[in-house]
Design an enzyme around this catalytic site. Sequence first.
Site, PDB file in Angstrom:
ATOM      1  N   ASP A  17      42.513  39.430  36.111  1.00 21.78           N
ATOM      2  CA  ASP A  17      43.069  40.649  35.510  1.00 21.78           C
ATOM      3  C   ASP A  17      42.275  41.033  34.266  1.00 21.78           C
ATOM      4  OD1 ASP A  17      44.817  42.834  35.507  1.00 21.78           O
ATOM      5  OD2 ASP A  17      46.313  41.802  34.273  1.00 21.78           O
ATOM      6  N   LYS A  19      40.422  43.264  31.921  1.00 22.64           N
ATOM      7  CA  LYS A  19      40.463  44.698  31.610  1.00 22.64           C
ATOM      8  C   LYS A  19      40.413  44.832  30.095  1.00 22.64           C
ATOM      9  CE  LYS A  19      45.505  44.533  32.021  1.00 22.64           C
ATOM     10  NZ  LYS A  19      46.653  45.039  32.772  1.00 22.64           N
ATOM     11  N   ASN A  22      42.881  43.156  27.812  1.00 21.14           N
ATOM     12  CA  ASN A  22      42.857  41.701  27.739  1.00 21.14           C
ATOM     13  C   ASN A  22      41.603  41.163  27.057  1.00 21.14           C
ATOM     14  OD1 ASN A  22      45.335  41.530  28.976  1.00 21.14           O
ATOM     15  ND2 ASN A  22      44.498  41.311  31.025  1.00 21.14           N
ATOM     16  N   ASP A  39      45.542  36.742  28.123  1.00 22.06           N
ATOM     17  CA  ASP A  39      46.460  37.008  29.235  1.00 22.06           C
ATOM     18  C   ASP A  39      45.934  36.451  30.548  1.00 22.06           C
ATOM     19  OD1 ASP A  39      48.495  37.742  30.859  1.00 22.06           O
ATOM     20  OD2 ASP A  39      48.300  39.899  30.539  1.00 22.06           O
ATOM     21  N   THR A  66      45.420  44.631  38.193  1.00 20.86           N
ATOM     22  CA  THR A  66      45.409  46.028  37.774  1.00 20.86           C
ATOM     23  C   THR A  66      44.427  46.762  38.675  1.00 20.86           C
ATOM     24  OG1 THR A  66      45.858  45.298  35.518  1.00 20.86           O
ATOM     25  CG2 THR A  66      45.044  47.561  35.803  1.00 20.86           C
TER      26      THR A  66
END
Length: 158
Positions: A17, A19, A22, A39, A66
């Site tokens: 994840d 992105k 994060n 995260d 995501t």
Amino acid sequence: VLGALIEAHALGIVHRDLKPENILVTHRLDEMDFVKVVDFGIAQVLDPGDRRQKARTTTEGVILGTPEYMSPEQIKGEPVDDRTDLYSFGVVLYEMATGKQPFEGATAPHIASRHLSEPPMPPSEMRPDLPIGPAFEAIVLTALAKNPDERFEGATQK
């Protein structure tokens, strides 16, 4: 960011994840711009004997992540490995260089479909008004290859 991925991947951890939300830039001791990747809530720990493993799901057919930053193999629920995070980092780099994500859409399924089927517009074509160099563009486009075998093998590869 690549330093954090190198450490995570060395431990057999795929973030899944990655992105902008994060990725934190902070101060640490003498370092003004210390980057933290945070995260790891949906991270996957790979079995040392099997560096590619099927993506975890919460319920049958629901993939975690995501959509704007997910790799094609993650979207399809196929085995993931370090190259999954490199694809996501490619999306982040693309967005940093152009101010836009390579695949946008009105809904998560539309965005996911574009990740699976459309090649990204080269950053220099997306933003011809910016001096985006060919070496940087090649790195971004390699990271965004649909087939993981066409991406960098790891965060240390040149």
